[in-house]
Design a protein around this motif. Structure first.
Motif, PDB file in Angstrom:
ATOM      1  N   ARG A  51       0.830  -1.207   0.000  1.00  0.00           N
ATOM      2  CA  ARG A  51       0.000   0.000   0.000  1.00  0.00           C
ATOM      3  C   ARG A  51       0.865   1.258   0.000  1.00  0.00           C
ATOM      4  O   ARG A  51       0.529   2.247  -0.666  1.00  0.00           O
ATOM      5  CB  ARG A  51      -0.938   0.015   1.210  1.00  0.00           C
ATOM      6  CG  ARG A  51      -2.050  -1.017   1.153  1.00  0.00           C
ATOM      7  CD  ARG A  51      -3.119  -0.749   2.180  1.00  0.00           C
ATOM      8  NE  ARG A  51      -3.880   0.452   1.878  1.00  0.00           N
ATOM      9  CZ  ARG A  51      -4.817   0.953   2.677  1.00  0.00           C
ATOM     10  NH1 ARG A  51      -5.080   0.379   3.836  1.00  0.00           N
ATOM     11  NH2 ARG A  51      -5.474   2.043   2.341  1.00  0.00           N
ATOM     12  N   GLU A  54       2.163   1.690  -3.504  1.00  0.00           N
ATOM     13  CA  GLU A  54       1.081   2.146  -4.391  1.00  0.00           C
ATOM     14  C   GLU A  54       0.853   3.644  -4.211  1.00  0.00           C
ATOM     15  O   GLU A  54       0.605   4.367  -5.193  1.00  0.00           O
ATOM     16  CB  GLU A  54      -0.204   1.375  -4.095  1.00  0.00           C
ATOM     17  CG  GLU A  54      -0.171  -0.080  -4.560  1.00  0.00           C
ATOM     18  CD  GLU A  54      -1.420  -0.839  -4.162  1.00  0.00           C
ATOM     19  OE1 GLU A  54      -2.204  -0.315  -3.333  1.00  0.00           O
ATOM     20  OE2 GLU A  54      -1.619  -1.949  -4.672  1.00  0.00           O
ATOM     21  N   LYS A  57       3.681   5.497  -5.917  1.00  0.00           N
ATOM     22  CA  LYS A  57       3.554   5.402  -7.375  1.00  0.00           C
ATOM     23  C   LYS A  57       2.457   6.346  -7.861  1.00  0.00           C
ATOM     24  O   LYS A  57       2.613   7.039  -8.869  1.00  0.00           O
ATOM     25  CB  LYS A  57       3.246   3.968  -7.791  1.00  0.00           C
ATOM     26  CG  LYS A  57       4.392   2.999  -7.582  1.00  0.00           C
ATOM     27  CD  LYS A  57       3.942   1.556  -7.830  1.00  0.00           C
ATOM     28  CE  LYS A  57       5.029   0.560  -7.452  1.00  0.00           C
ATOM     29  NZ  LYS A  57       4.565  -0.843  -7.574  1.00  0.00           N
ATOM     30  N   ARG A  58       1.362   6.377  -7.127  1.00  0.00           N
ATOM     31  CA  ARG A  58       0.240   7.258  -7.505  1.00  0.00           C
ATOM     32  C   ARG A  58       0.663   8.714  -7.523  1.00  0.00           C
ATOM     33  O   ARG A  58       0.276   9.484  -8.397  1.00  0.00           O
ATOM     34  CB  ARG A  58      -0.907   7.071  -6.511  1.00  0.00           C
ATOM     35  CG  ARG A  58      -2.169   7.880  -6.827  1.00  0.00           C
ATOM     36  CD  ARG A  58      -2.991   8.084  -5.600  1.00  0.00           C
ATOM     37  NE  ARG A  58      -2.348   9.034  -4.694  1.00  0.00           N
ATOM     38  CZ  ARG A  58      -2.738   9.238  -3.438  1.00  0.00           C
ATOM     39  NH1 ARG A  58      -3.724   8.543  -2.929  1.00  0.00           N
ATOM     40  NH2 ARG A  58      -2.104  10.130  -2.682  1.00  0.00           N
ATOM     41  N   SER A  64       6.846   1.522 -11.633  1.00  0.00           N
ATOM     42  CA  SER A  64       7.073   0.086 -11.814  1.00  0.00           C
ATOM     43  C   SER A  64       7.419  -0.205 -13.259  1.00  0.00           C
ATOM     44  O   SER A  64       6.775   0.313 -14.179  1.00  0.00           O
ATOM     45  CB  SER A  64       5.831  -0.715 -11.419  1.00  0.00           C
ATOM     46  OG  SER A  64       5.636  -0.686 -10.031  1.00  0.00           O
ATOM     47  N   THR A  70      10.948  -1.748  -9.228  1.00  0.00           N
ATOM     48  CA  THR A  70      10.407  -0.416  -8.941  1.00  0.00           C
ATOM     49  C   THR A  70      11.525   0.608  -9.010  1.00  0.00           C
ATOM     50  O   THR A  70      12.509   0.502  -8.279  1.00  0.00           O
ATOM     51  CB  THR A  70       9.731  -0.384  -7.557  1.00  0.00           C
ATOM     52  OG1 THR A  70       8.684  -1.358  -7.519  1.00  0.00           O
ATOM     53  CG2 THR A  70       9.138   0.994  -7.285  1.00  0.00           C
TER      54      THR A  70
END
Length: 242
Positions: A51, A54, A57-58, A64, A70
């Protein structure tokens, strides 16, 4: 009485990883440690690590690449330089806005706002709700939510429009610094109250632009849900390929 609620573990891990990216521990262009390595290094569960990754990344800190891993992208561009709607929501001067404050007070926090602010789902938070009008017609309903720790010592709870932007008020009173903004655009059905303010039926979808303003560590300082009647708005985005 205001209660301080600790941010979820995955948010705290994301903030720690951000700090390591900024201090050069994980330089841009390098491979981030694997999920297994992060689990062992920080003593957290795999779902927590996933999480956190994520979230980064958001927000543009990580990327990725299939078959490779990553990659650290480094500090993302401030979205407010590219997305004018988010910047407008932060910079709007309430006392000069072409509309009116329709509600200021404590309300049950919407579920998706609760997760961003790191508060319990049944908690109450302060909202300032501004209805923007054009020639008497509602064109936008902007609801700004604030964590409890930022409200004390400010005029955010006053029902009168503030001189200047909410951002400027917070930076001056609480000595915080807004660093970057992320936006999430979606379509949803309005509540009965939202539909009444916007002059639409409850079954008519509206566009929601969820504007999350964070400090340099990634902690949310303000969450603004900008609702737009879909039949009265046209959104345009320009982006670069490659």
């Amino acid at each position: 009485m205001a209660y301080e609620v600790a941010a979820p573990k995955y948010v705290r891990l994301a903030q720690t990883l951000q700090g390591r990216i900024k201090d050069g521990t994980y330089p841009p262009g390098t491979l981030l440690p694997s999920e297994n390595q992060l689990v062992q290094a920080f003593g957290m569960s795999r779902p927590t690590v996933v999480r956190a990754l994520e979230l980064l990344k958001r927000d543009g800190w990580l990327e990725s690449r299939q078959g490779y891993g990553t990659i650290v992208r480094g500090r993302p561009e401030a979205v407010e330089q590219k997305d004018q709607r988010g910047r407008e929501a932060l910079e709007r001067d309430e006392s000069r806005a072409s509309g009116r404050l329709v509600h200021v007070g404590q309300v049950p926090v919407p579920p998706r706002v609760a997760s961003i602010l790191g508060v319990p789902k049944r908690a109450k938070v302060l909202v300032r709700r501004l209805l923007i009008e054009d020639e008497g017609e509602a064109v936008e309903l902007s609801s700004s939510y604030f964590p409890a720790g930022l409200v004390d010592g400010t005029d955010l709870g006053d029902s009168a429009p503030l001189d200047g932007s909410l951002r400027a008020h917070l930076e001056a009173r609480k000595k915080v610094r807004f660093d970057h903004v992320t936006e999430r655009v979606s379509a949803r059905l309005p509540s009965a109250e939202e539909a009444e303010f916007l002059g639409v039926t409850e079954g008519t979808p509206v566009l929601s632009v969820l504007v999350v303003a964070c400090d340099v560590s990634g902690e949310a300082l303000q969450v603004t849900d900008v609702l737009l009647p879909a039949d009265r708005q046209e959104l345009e985005d320009t982006y670069r390929l490659g």
